[in-house]
Write a protein that holds these residues in place. Structure first.
Motif, mmCIF file in Angstrom:
data_model
loop_
_atom_site.group_PDB
_atom_site.id
_atom_site.type_symbol
_atom_site.label_atom_id
_atom_site.label_comp_id
_atom_site.label_asym_id
_atom_site.label_seq_id
_atom_site.Cartn_x
_atom_site.Cartn_y
_atom_site.Cartn_z
ATOM 1 N N GLN A 541 0.640 -1.278 0.076
ATOM 2 C CA GLN A 541 0.150 -0.133 0.221
ATOM 3 C C GLN A 541 0.996 1.256 -0.043
ATOM 4 O O GLN A 541 0.526 2.121 -1.062
ATOM 5 C CB GLN A 541 -1.300 -0.094 1.054
ATOM 6 N N ASP A 542 1.930 1.341 0.882
ATOM 7 C CA ASP A 542 2.911 2.431 0.498
ATOM 8 C C ASP A 542 3.870 2.526 -0.587
ATOM 9 O O ASP A 542 3.862 4.133 -0.879
ATOM 10 C CB ASP A 542 4.193 1.588 2.057
ATOM 11 N N PHE A 543 3.947 2.078 -1.223
ATOM 12 C CA PHE A 543 4.212 2.243 -2.357
ATOM 13 C C PHE A 543 3.552 2.438 -3.315
ATOM 14 O O PHE A 543 3.640 2.708 -4.445
ATOM 15 C CB PHE A 543 5.108 0.252 -2.870
ATOM 16 N N LEU A 544 2.501 1.830 -2.884
ATOM 17 C CA LEU A 544 1.114 2.004 -4.165
ATOM 18 C C LEU A 544 0.378 3.379 -4.035
ATOM 19 O O LEU A 544 0.212 4.445 -4.324
ATOM 20 C CB LEU A 544 -0.362 1.019 -4.102
ATOM 21 N N SER A 545 1.084 3.915 -2.965
ATOM 22 C CA SER A 545 0.166 5.432 -2.565
ATOM 23 C C SER A 545 1.694 6.669 -2.579
ATOM 24 O O SER A 545 1.283 7.626 -2.080
ATOM 25 C CB SER A 545 -0.210 5.540 -0.959
ATOM 26 N N HIS A 546 2.377 6.248 -3.351
ATOM 27 C CA HIS A 546 4.105 6.939 -3.361
ATOM 28 C C HIS A 546 3.517 8.080 -4.390
ATOM 29 O O HIS A 546 2.269 8.151 -5.262
ATOM 30 C CB HIS A 546 5.036 6.553 -4.795
ATOM 31 N N ASP A 547 3.960 9.855 -4.143
ATOM 32 C CA ASP A 547 4.002 10.495 -4.575
ATOM 33 C C ASP A 547 4.056 10.012 -6.601
ATOM 34 O O ASP A 547 4.831 9.383 -7.440
ATOM 35 C CB ASP A 547 4.491 11.677 -4.979
ATOM 36 N N GLU A 548 3.981 9.907 -7.550
ATOM 37 C CA GLU A 548 3.547 10.086 -9.171
ATOM 38 C C GLU A 548 4.086 11.302 -9.687
ATOM 39 O O GLU A 548 3.924 12.383 -8.855
ATOM 40 C CB GLU A 548 2.057 9.670 -9.927
ATOM 41 N N LEU A 549 4.334 11.276 -10.679
ATOM 42 C CA LEU A 549 5.185 12.353 -11.741
ATOM 43 C C LEU A 549 3.706 12.956 -11.808
ATOM 44 O O LEU A 549 3.030 12.611 -12.310
ATOM 45 C CB LEU A 549 5.934 11.715 -12.678
ATOM 46 N N ASP A 550 3.605 14.853 -12.081
ATOM 47 C CA ASP A 550 2.653 15.412 -12.449
ATOM 48 C C ASP A 550 2.528 14.944 -14.080
ATOM 49 O O ASP A 550 3.804 15.840 -14.799
ATOM 50 C CB ASP A 550 2.986 16.378 -12.293
ATOM 51 N N PRO A 551 2.034 14.481 -14.898
ATOM 52 C CA PRO A 551 1.843 14.757 -16.633
ATOM 53 C C PRO A 551 1.595 16.563 -16.776
ATOM 54 O O PRO A 551 2.326 16.273 -17.901
ATOM 55 C CB PRO A 551 0.763 13.920 -16.606
ATOM 56 N N GLU A 552 1.443 16.960 -15.850
ATOM 57 C CA GLU A 552 1.222 18.457 -16.759
ATOM 58 C C GLU A 552 2.066 19.685 -16.778
ATOM 59 O O GLU A 552 2.333 20.461 -16.481
ATOM 60 C CB GLU A 552 -0.410 19.429 -16.072
ATOM 61 N N SER A 553 3.150 18.592 -15.521
ATOM 62 C CA SER A 553 4.710 20.039 -15.134
ATOM 63 C C SER A 553 5.099 20.064 -17.144
ATOM 64 O O SER A 553 5.968 21.322 -16.300
ATOM 65 C CB SER A 553 5.731 19.143 -14.732
ATOM 66 N N VAL A 554 5.315 19.680 -18.037
ATOM 67 C CA VAL A 554 5.652 19.593 -19.091
ATOM 68 C C VAL A 554 4.529 20.489 -19.888
ATOM 69 O O VAL A 554 3.732 18.934 -19.797
ATOM 70 C CB VAL A 554 6.469 18.472 -19.623
#
Length: 1460
Positions: A541-554
């Motif tokens: 669960q900890d791994f699956l709730s890690h922050d994801e890269l923001d696809p909108e950053s670029v």
């Protein structure tokens, strides 16, 4: 549906050879008719019974059986209804009749059961209404029953169980291959399972968001309160992974649970039948048919129990399989989108562990998860029947059980405090690093230090293992002796409370069979609870709730500025990004379409970070990034897939011959492909093992060029290549006239010779843009850039365009064919690379031979045979392997353990015969005067070993044998790991160059885990079941000798046949499964290292599909394994059921001669044998599968070792070498026997203090020559003499510790910076600080909070490549030996740092002998002499000035580099 439900459809009835009624008619009219009859008549019948009360009838056994059968029918109807709902949830349309009929039938069964009891209460013995109802029901059920038999072939499990016969026969005769396996069911494939789980996770997340506390609060709150509320809300929003799993897989699993409930209820039928059988043997007048009926009823009940139990297991295993598929799929998808920060919080090894260990534990848990409710139910039912049998005495037994609970709870809590996984993870992580950097360890002679580190971790791991083993032995004793202690106390209390309480055979053996039923839930419940504790839901669960890269950053929208379609292609405004080592602040860059921007700066100034920010890989704090169009990315360290060269370049794009050839030419790859055995169809090994560093970099560049993107981000692709190859690539690919002209290119570079040809230059200093402009503008500004260039006084070379043109013309004339053919590689930077390539190809001999064929299908097909190659490698498990394990445990200890198990069985049989005699006392005199003696002896025997043992015996002996086995397993685990580790540290380098690291790691992780934990418990279970089965047969044969003559031999033959069939096929299925498991994890670790490349090219979906395909391929071989277990279970249990039948039959036949005690003993043992036989076959198979781990570990513990580290009588003096003279005398070397020489008859003499540059084209033997000094390659002929000592005669550590090398690829290990510089802690802090100052790292290190204790992450990831190179320089300065070897040591650093390193080497190693494999020729122009090698021989050897004057090979290379 209409056609299906049309009752008059003539196609079903008349016009067919097999007439049948339509499905809807069978589901409606036929079952409803008897129901309607009962519901219509029951009101009148109930009224009639009410009016005519004939008195109360006692509940007879027949009445109970009727009631139980009525309830079972009711449960079956509800299961049917539930099944229909489940199928509807799987998007299968079901007509309403599928819901209505089970509902009507279920309610009718309840009504019939009620009427049975109501009739008894009103004194009615036989009922006309119910007789008519049951008769009509049976008659009307014949047609549907016949239809079901006709359609039975469509039933999945039945079909697979039937098909398994053909697979079992095939597996028995010849090795199974992948093509022999069935294709995976659609509903079990990743395509359906993973989206289903992801949907559930998404719904959970949305449910949490919509949950309480998310409504806007209109009451005014202070900012502090608001912050607290927000943080709480954020915590609550983390979706529950457990609920998502239940939602996705729960309904299907519940069908299995329904079967389990049914099986639990049927389990209690046989003890009741045993009671009736013992009663029958007491009555001399009872008719024989009644005895035979009871025997066959016992057989029928056992058979029904078997079939239902295996249906339950099938559902559980398939759920587990889907669960694993879902978890692996979810983790893989997540790993492609997590941030770099999150990725660093867990190493590759830990994430692979989530996929392998944790997902596997989930799968294993589903099998026994139903025990959570089933065990308490069985315990309650067993106690209920025991109460009926023995009355209140059973409370004494309950008290014992209750007292055992806190004891076991304490053991469970203690076990949980020992975290063995922590040490295992740490050990594997260290081992992974050591294997990745084994070459460096060998060159520095650091093996002993790192071996010590591994052994320290291993010791901690074994300490935990020992403690858990002892606790487990105590727990085993407590839980397995629980049924005996309960039986003992119950019987003792029963006979002592009242004198008229007589323990006869009926009471004793019915109670014993109930106690044996009790054993399984009592054993399983704590195991299931501890399994649940070990399943790390939180880790996943900890791994699956890690922050994801923001696809909108670029911002990738087509129009970034709104000022026209073609204005800018890449733009960065006010950007501030952060990574783990520095912050890049306030960067403003705009790159016009079609321009070439060079990014330059010192090591660690943030050049790579800028590129990562453009890819959206960094954490953006503020600002804006816009890129218009598609992106291609070439990372600083090339990422190569384990696929063919062509697949690496195409990277999922369609093959276009013309375009592909142009790309190969531009990237100077054509000559390389001619050298590779299979051309572009050569399969590249793990991490590109059979390509050199330069080839990897050019394949990476070719991938970018082939992709035809709009924006190219090139992170220093020219650093790993020779000057002439770099020039070729710049001119043909990157430069103004290259293949990429007109594209937007951002090039990070250290090569200043190309800067005049770029459009703009961006100079970075400490994460900020210092200057930006064209080359001329920056020179005019006379800023940092101009100063930087002046230091290198290269303006005169660069500015003279005419000279450049002239040189280019001359180069074309002089090297028309030769130039490119020599571009095969920049450097011979991996010494054993050609050898690796050869060995790699010889392993896959069939691959290379296949490349001569023209058909691409042939090539692909032959690569498929790889699997077979490994599958057949270890075909049979020899007795020798068992002996090896016994030796590791200790031969005497092994014999002693077997002896203890034999003693247990003997005392167990003794206790039961004693009980049988005890029960016969009642027959002789009706009372029991010797009760205290009987109880005492029974207790004494039983405390040595438990009576009527099922799966394992216990008591004092079992505890003793468990402790002994624990000692043995620790001894074996230590010994086998120690020999494996020793051997691997003494293995020559060539082994590591030709063996994938994954394969070696597998020995240290999976196989050692099996030896540590799985194998000992398998041995324990095998011994337990073996002796239990043997003792059962002894008891039955003793009781009824005729049994042995008539039944034992045929049943044993049948048993052996089934076992041999099963074990042969099962072993191959397991091997197929394990062979197909490795690619999942290797593909995953490959993906994790290349996520930035995969994301840059937008290949996420393709890689997800590839992973899914590998998982499905693995499950395809796992599923037949499940079916094989069901196949085995049904057949073995059938043999067990036959033993029950014959034991009961012979008891009936010989009832005149047999006492009820012996009958009870014989049949109660027979009822146990089913489980023992089943487990024995399974344990035999598991033992065969798991002992393979010993074989695999032994195989890698016995590989050829290198020369000894220290030769006592040949140790050189401590101050050796005093001068540093090196002499090669007629020296030749080859990689291994049977291969060509790579160095031929080299003879040269180097005086102490000379500086020697070594140059030459690819394959000339440059690196080989330096590695011969360290004896990584052993001489084929001749000698090397250093200061009058022949190096071949001394120990490797004595030699290597007196030489120093700065390798081409800087390798760091996780640990402190100080440990990386001085693992043996020989030097003081002052000395370490001094070398850091000399290697220009002092400023960086002193700025860190932890100074010398700065933690280096795995592979030194938290330092830039240049900084890592400087750490290697510091190592060399610290050792300060008389001889120094530089292997392209400055390839990865900028020119200024290169200059600093060179000056440091000149000053600090002034009086040392220095060998430099030159990459940049300008670094060796002031050396004493230059050695030019060609095809393994000395071509030229003189001072640089003389060689230039000779105008030979060296002159040509210097001209290429623009130095003349």
């Amino acid at each position: 549906v209409k056609s299906q439900c049309s009752a008059s459809d003539s196609n079903f009835t008349k016009h067919t050879n097999l007439p049948d009624l339509p499905a809807c008619f069978q589901l409606s009219v036929l079952p409803w008719a008897p129901c309607i009859f009962l519901w219509l008549t029951s009101p009148f019948y109930i009224l009639y019974l009410k009016m005519n009360n004939r008195g109360y009838i006692m509940m007879s056994i027949l009445n109970r059986i009727k009631t139980v059968l009525g309830l079972i029918l009711w449960i079956v109807c509800w299961t049917d209804l539930f099944s229909s709902f489940h199928e509807m949830s799987q998007n299968q349309f079901k007509p309403p009749v599928y819901f209505v009929t089970p509902l009507v039938l279920g309610m009718t069964m309840l009504l019939a059961t009620f009427l049975i009891q109501y009739e008894r209460l009103k004194g009615v013995q036989s009922s006309g209404v119910l007789f008519i109802f049951w008769t009509i029901s049976v008659l009307f059920a014949i047609v549907p029953f016949r239809s079901k038999i006709m359609n039975a072939s469509q039933a999945e499990v039945s079909v697979y169980l039937f098909l398994f016969y053909s697979m079992a026969i095939k597996g028995y005769k010849s090795p199974l291959e992948n093509k022999d396996l069935w294709s995976l069911n659609k509903q079990d494939s990743s395509e359906l399972v993973v989206p289903n789980l992801e949907q559930s996770v998404k719904e959970q997340a949305e449910f949490r968001k919509a949950g309480p506390g998310t409504e806007p609060n209109h009451v005014s709150v202070s900012p502090e309160e608001e912050e607290v509320l927000l943080s709480k809300r954020k915590e609550a929003r983390q979706p529950s992974f457990l609920r998502a799993l239940l939602r996705a897989f729960g309904p299907y699993f519940l069908i299995g649970s329904a079967f389990k409930l049914l099986q639990d209820l049927i389990t209690f039928v046989n003890p009741q039948l045993l009671r009736m059988l013992i009663n029958f043997t007491k009555q001399s007048q009872a008719p024989l048919w009644w005895g035979y009926s009871l025997a066959f009823l016992m057989f029928g009940a056992s058979l029904l129990q078997t079939l239902i139990l295996h249906q339950h297991f099938q559902y559980c295993f398939v759920t587990g399989m889907r669960l694993r598929t879902g978890i692996i799929g979810a983790i893989y998808r997540k790993s492609l989108v997590i941030t770099n920060e999150a990725k660093r919080s867990s190493t590759v090894g830990e994430v692979v562990n989530l996929m392998s260990v944790d997902a596997q534990r989930f799968m294993d848990l589903t099998t026994f998860l139903n025990m959570l409710w089933s065990a308490p139910l069985q315990i309650v039912l067993a106690l209920f029947f025991l109460w009926q049998n023995l009355g209140a005495s059973v409370l004494a037994g309950v008290a014992v059980m209750v007292l055992l609970i806190p004891f076991n709870a304490f053991i469970a809590m203690k076990t949980r405090t020992y975290q063995q996984m922590k040490y295992k993870d740490e050990r594997i992580k260290q081992m992974n690093e050591i294997l990745n950097g084994i070459k460096v360890l060998k060159l520095y002679a650091w093996e002993t230090s790192f071996q010590e580190k591994i052994l320290q971790i291993r010791q901690k791991e074994l300490n935990v293992l020992r403690k858990t083993a002892y606790l487990s032995a105590l727990s085993t004793m407590a839980w397995i002796s629980a049924p005996f202690l309960v039986a003992l106390t119950t019987f003792a209390v029963f006979v002592t409370v009242r004198e008229e309480n007589v323990l006869d055979a009926e009471k004793a053996f019915v109670s014993l069979s109930l106690f044996n039923i009790l054993r399984f839930p009592l054993n399983m419940l704590p195991q299931v609870i501890s399994s649940i504790a070990s399943v790390s839901l939180k880790r996943i669960q900890d791994f699956l709730s890690h922050d994801e890269l923001d696809p909108e950053s670029v911002d990738r929208r087509n129009n970034t500025s709104g000022n026209g379609a073609n204005e800018t292609f890449s733009c960065v405004k006010g950007l501030t990004v952060i990574n783990w080592r520095l912050m890049c602040c306030s960067i403003n860059v705009m790159v016009p379409q079609g321009s070439l921007l060079a990014v330059v700066g010192h090591v660690g100034c943030g050049k790579t970070s800028l590129v990562c920010a453009l890819l959206g890989e960094m954490e953006k704090l503020e600002g804006q990034i816009s890129i218009r169009g598609s992106v291609a990315y070439v990372p600083q360290q090339a990422w190569i897939q384990n696929a063919t060269v062509r697949d690496n370049i195409l990277f999922g794009r369609p093959y276009v011959e013309q375009k592909y050839r142009c790309v190969l030419e531009a990237c100077a790859l054509t000559p390389d492909l001619e050298v590779l055995p299979g051309g572009d169809q050569t399969e590249i090994g793990e991490k590109g093992i059979n390509l050199s560093g330069g080839q990897r970099q050019r394949v990476s560049l070719a991938r970018a060029l082939y992709s035809e993107a709009d924006v190219y981000l090139l992170d220093d692709p020219l650093s790993a290549v020779d000057a002439h190859v770099a020039k070729h690539i710049f001119d043909n690919v990157i430069g103004p006239e290259g293949a990429l002209k007109g594209k937007t290119r951002i090039l990070v570079t250290h090569g200043i010779s190309f800067l005049p040809q770029v459009d703009n230059i961006l100079v970075m200093v400490d994460g900020r843009v210092s200057e930006m402009g064209s080359y001329q503008d920056l020179l005019k500004q006379n800023g940092a850039f101009a100063e930087f260039l002046r230091n290198y006084s290269l303006e005169d070379i660069i500015e003279d365009d005419e000279i450049i043109d002239l040189l280019l013309d001359e180069e074309e004339e002089e090297f028309p064919d030769d130039a490119l053919s020599n571009h095969t590689d920049m450097v011979d930077n991996e010494p054993v690379v050609n050898e690796a390539r050869r060995q790699f190809m010889s392993c896959f001999g069939f691959v290379t031979s296949a490349f001569t064929s023209t058909s691409p299908d042939d090539k692909r097909g032959s690569r498929q045979t790889l699997l077979l190659f490994f599958l057949n490698f270890m075909q049979s498990v020899k007795l020798k392997v068992y002996w090896e394990y016994a030796k590791a445990v200790g031969p005497l200890l092994s014999l002693f353990i077997c002896f203890l198990y034999g003693c247990q069985s003997a005392t167990s049989i003794g206790a039961n015969f004693w009980l049988s005699e005890w029960t016969n006392d009642a027959l002789q005199n009706g009372t029991q005067h010797r009760a205290s003696t009987r109880v005492g002896v029974y207790a004494a025997l039983g405390l040595d070993a438990v009576s009527s043992s099922g799966l394992s015996n216990t008591g004092v002996l079992v505890m003793f044998s468990s402790f002994t086995l624990a000692l043995g397993k620790i001894q074996a685990a230590r010994k086998l790991h120690q020999t494996l580790l020793d051997n691997k540290f003494h293995t020559p380098q060539s082994f590591f160059d030709t063996t994938p690291i994954g394969r070696i790691i597998n020995r240290f992780s999976k196989d050692i885990y099996v030896i540590d934990e799985v194998l000992p418990s398998t041995v324990l279970m095998f011994l337990g079941t073996f002796f239990a089965s043997v003792s059962t047969m002894i008891v039955i044969i003793f009781s009824t000798p005729i049994f042995f003559l008539v039944v034992t031999v045929p049943l044993m033959l049948l048993y052996c046949c089934v076992q041999r069939f099963y074990v042969a096929t099962s072993r191959q299925l397991k091997r197929l499964e394990s062979v197909s498991r490795s690619p999942i994890y290797s593909h995953f670790s490959e993906t994790i290292t290349g996520t930035s490349v995969i994301r840059a090219y937008g290949r996420n979906t393709a890689f997800v599909l590839l992973s899914d395909m590998k998982v499905d391929e693995n499950q395809k071989s796992y599923y037949p394994g499940i079916v094989s277990n069901r196949w085995l279970g049904v057949r073995i249990e059938f043999i067990g059921n036959c033993i029950v039948l014959f034991a009961a039959l012979f008891a009936v036949i010989g009832k005149e001669k047999l006492s009820p005690g012996l009958v009870g003993l014989s049949v109660s043992y027979a009822l146990q044998v089913t489980m023992s036989l089943n487990w024995m076959v399974r344990m035999t198979s598991d033992l065969e599968s798991n002992i393979v781990a010993v074989e695999r570990v032994k195989e890698y513990s016995e590989t050829v070792t290198e020369a000894p580290w220290i030769v006592k009588d040949k140790q050189p003096p401590p101050d050796w070498p005093p001068k540093g003279n090196v002499e090669f005398i007629d020296y030749s070397v080859r990689y291994r026997e049977g291969l060509d020489l790579v160095l031929r008859n080299i003879s040269l003499e180097v005086k102490g203090g000379e500086k020697i540059g070594i140059v030459g084209r690819t394959g000339a033997g440059k690196s080989s020559m330096t590695l011969c000094l360290f004896r990584l390659l052993e001489a084929a002929d001749g000698e090397i003499v250093i200061d009058e000592v022949k190096i071949s005669e001394i120990g490797l550590h004595d030699l290597r510790s007196k030489l120093t090398i700065i390798p081409q690829e800087p390798v760091l290990f996780s640990g402190t910076l100080r440990m990386n510089l001085d693992p043996f802690e020989k030097y003081s802090d002052e000395e370490v600080w001094k070398v850091l100052e000399l290697s220009h790292l002092k400023k960086f290190v002193s700025n860190q909070a932890s100074k010398l204790e700065l933690e280096c992450s795995e592979g030194g990831e938290n330092l830039s490549v240049g900084q890592r190179q400087l750490v290697c320089l510091a190592r060399a300065l610290l050792r300060k030996t008389r001889i120094l070897v530089l292997d392209e040591a400055t390839a990865a650093v900028d020119l200024e740092t290169d200059n600093l390193i060179q000056s440091t080497i000149r000053t600090q190693f002034e009086d040392c002998t220095v060998f430099t494999i030159a990459h940049r020729l300008n670094t060796i122009m002031d050396y004493t002499r230059v050695l030019v090698l060609d095809k393994g021989k000395i071509a030229e050897f003189d001072t640089p000035a003389n060689l230039l004057a000779q105008k030979g090979i060296f002159y040509g290379m210097a001209k290429d580099a623009g130095l003349v």
